[in-house]
Design a protein around this motif. Structure first.
Motif, short mmCIF file in Angstrom:
data_model
loop_
_atom_site.label_atom_id
_atom_site.label_comp_id
_atom_site.label_asym_id
_atom_site.label_seq_id
_atom_site.Cartn_x
_atom_site.Cartn_y
_atom_site.Cartn_z
N LYS A 298 21.60 12.80 50.61
CA LYS A 298 21.30 11.56 50.16
C LYS A 298 19.95 11.58 49.31
CE LYS A 298 24.99 9.17 52.96
NZ LYS A 298 25.08 8.09 53.92
N LEU A 299 18.94 11.89 50.26
CA LEU A 299 17.46 11.75 49.58
C LEU A 299 17.23 12.76 48.47
CD1 LEU A 299 15.44 12.32 53.06
CD2 LEU A 299 15.52 10.38 51.64
N ALA A 300 17.95 13.96 48.41
CA ALA A 300 17.92 14.63 47.14
C ALA A 300 18.62 13.86 45.98
CB ALA A 300 18.79 15.96 47.38
N ALA A 301 19.58 13.18 46.23
CA ALA A 301 20.41 12.41 44.95
C ALA A 301 19.16 11.52 44.60
CB ALA A 301 21.45 11.54 45.64
N VAL A 302 18.45 10.50 45.69
CA VAL A 302 17.40 9.71 45.26
C VAL A 302 16.40 10.30 44.60
CG1 VAL A 302 15.67 7.91 46.31
CG2 VAL A 302 18.12 8.21 47.33
N LYS A 303 16.03 11.58 45.01
CA LYS A 303 14.74 12.10 44.20
C LYS A 303 15.14 12.34 42.89
CE LYS A 303 11.97 16.19 44.42
NZ LYS A 303 11.82 17.45 45.30
N GLY A 304 16.37 12.99 42.67
CA GLY A 304 16.81 13.27 41.30
C GLY A 304 16.84 12.35 40.65
N ILE A 305 17.57 11.21 40.88
CA ILE A 305 17.65 10.19 40.02
C ILE A 305 16.43 9.26 39.66
CG2 ILE A 305 18.70 7.46 39.92
CD1 ILE A 305 21.22 9.07 41.83
N ALA B 231 17.73 -0.14 36.54
CA ALA B 231 19.05 -0.74 37.02
C ALA B 231 20.05 0.12 36.67
CB ALA B 231 19.18 -1.98 36.56
N ASN B 232 20.20 0.62 35.34
CA ASN B 232 21.48 1.19 34.94
C ASN B 232 21.68 2.58 35.45
OD1 ASN B 232 23.30 2.04 33.44
ND2 ASN B 232 22.35 1.76 31.43
N ILE B 233 20.75 3.55 35.55
CA ILE B 233 20.95 5.05 36.14
C ILE B 233 21.14 5.04 37.74
CG2 ILE B 233 19.64 7.17 36.26
CD1 ILE B 233 18.12 6.37 33.86
N PRO B 234 20.57 4.18 38.51
CA PRO B 234 21.06 4.25 39.84
C PRO B 234 22.43 3.92 39.89
CG PRO B 234 18.60 3.63 39.61
CD PRO B 234 19.23 3.54 38.25
N LEU B 235 22.85 2.51 39.18
CA LEU B 235 24.04 2.06 39.28
C LEU B 235 25.06 3.03 38.75
CD1 LEU B 235 23.26 -1.69 38.60
CD2 LEU B 235 24.21 -0.88 40.68
N MET B 236 24.88 3.73 37.92
CA MET B 236 25.45 4.63 37.14
C MET B 236 26.00 5.85 37.82
SD MET B 236 27.44 4.96 34.11
CE MET B 236 26.83 3.99 33.13
N ARG B 237 25.10 6.25 38.85
CA ARG B 237 25.06 7.36 39.71
C ARG B 237 25.23 6.88 41.18
NH1 ARG B 237 20.94 11.63 37.34
NH2 ARG B 237 21.57 12.70 38.97
N GLN B 238 25.75 5.87 41.57
CA GLN B 238 25.51 5.27 42.74
C GLN B 238 26.31 6.17 44.02
OE1 GLN B 238 28.41 1.50 43.28
NE2 GLN B 238 27.92 1.74 41.15
N ASN B 239 27.50 7.03 43.50
CA ASN B 239 28.19 7.82 44.28
C ASN B 239 27.36 8.72 44.80
OD1 ASN B 239 30.49 6.41 44.05
ND2 ASN B 239 31.49 7.98 42.46
N GLU B 240 26.48 9.25 44.04
CA GLU B 240 25.51 10.43 44.50
C GLU B 240 24.47 9.85 45.59
OE1 GLU B 240 23.60 12.51 41.25
OE2 GLU B 240 25.06 11.77 39.99
#
Length: 327
Positions: free
Chosen positions: A218-225, A190-199
């Motif tokens: 946006k797919l790259a952001a999802v992969k990295g997170i 929960a924490n990390i995706p919410l913290m980096r939601q702008n990406e």
């Protein structure tokens, strides 16, 4: 020893295309001994690195001095802003900070009040780490930070209380020792995706091998997170999964019964040993410069693929594009 070959301070000292090379780099960069260095020494290291970049370092400066200054700089200063980070939020503080909190979570799991308190402490520490190591190119607002912190804390507490209540009634006593790990894993999701939601909402910048910004994804952001979430869970997994059965076994011995006040320090020490190896291991699982195929954009993000083609007009379209996944 005098320097005869200039170092590139913008590149790691080890090959980042191999797991071993990445492990060596992160073990070097997250060395917890750097946390006790005074601010004056850290600022001096930054100054030496800046002087070296322009070829104006003091006479007789050695390669070893430059490498050590680079180590102090990368362990203590934000890579995007160059600002000195809060010592408790640095990745190099993960071992001393993580061992104390993880050891306490594993020791004080028997009452609901203790579970709730230590999950709150852990999420407060995680929030500080995430904020300190935030991506300055994708700034997070105070409201977003608050939502991420509250959501992660609530997720951790609900998971911890739910697992504790269920396992106490339907599982062996050993299973209740795994409540902290279940809560930590849920909180990270929960924490990390919410913290980096702008990406995730706006996408991350994609560059080619030469560092040219060509498009966003946006797919790259999802992969990295996703990779960061996996790394954070793996980081704490061995200590939180292996120590419970060890302590369950040890606590049955008469000599352990006689030293109950030392149970918490013993668990903290064992967590420290685990994290000393697992912090660089987890960070090294995936390359820092993550990649995504241009054809993936063509299929799933046509608007970003069109921008890529426009920026590559007159030159060869790269097969892979790269981005920093974060830590």
């Amino acid at each position: 020893m005098m320097m005869n070959e200039r170092l590139d301070l913008d590149k790691p000292l080890w090959n980042q295309n191999t797991f071993v090379g990445r492990w060596k780099y992160f073990a070097w960069m997250t060395d917890f001994r750097t946390c006790v260095k005074p601010e004056s020494e850290l600022i001096a290291a930054k100054k030496l690195c800046e002087q070296y970049r322009i070829g104006k370092e003091p006479v007789n400066t050695t390669t070893e001095q430059i490498i050590y200054a680079k180590k102090l700089y990368e362990s203590a200063f934000h890579p995007d802003t160059g600002d000195l980070q809060n010592v408790f939020g640095r990745m190099s503080f993960q071992v001393p900070g993580g061992m104390a909190i993880t050891g306490a979570m594993l020791q004080f799991y028997r009452t609901t009040q203790a579970v709730v308190f230590w999950q709150w402490v852990n999420q407060s520490f995680n929030a500080l780490v995430n904020y300190t190591n935030r991506n300055a190119n994708s700034p997070v607002t105070t409201n977003q930070l608050g939502v991420a912190y509250v959501s992660a804390t609530v997720a951790a507490m609900i998971t911890a209380i739910g697992c504790k209540s269920y396992w106490e009634k339907h599982a062996s006593p050993l299973m209740t020792r795994y409540v902290p790990f279940a809560a930590v894993a849920a909180a990270n999701c929960a924490n990390i995706p919410l913290m980096r939601q702008n990406e995730i909402v706006n996408g991350v910048d994609l560059i080619d091998e030469n560092g040219r910004k060509l498009t966003k994804s946006k797919l790259a952001a999802v992969k990295g997170i996703s990779q960061v979430v996996i790394s954070r869970i793996v980081m704490c997994a061995p200590g939180m999964l292996i120590l419970p059965p060890i302590m369950e076994k040890l606590e049955k011995y008469a000599w352990m019964q006689r030293i109950k006040p030392l149970h918490a320090p013993i668990q903290i020490m064992m967590c420290g040993i685990s994290l000393t190896f697992m912090v660089p291991t987890a960070c090294a699982l995936f390359p820092q410069n993550c990649s995504i195929k241009a054809t993936t954009l063509q299929r799933w993000e046509p608007e970003n693929y069109e921008l890529l083609m426009k920026n590559c007009e007159g030159s060869k379209l790269p097969t892979y594009l790269y981005f920093n996944k974060g830590l």
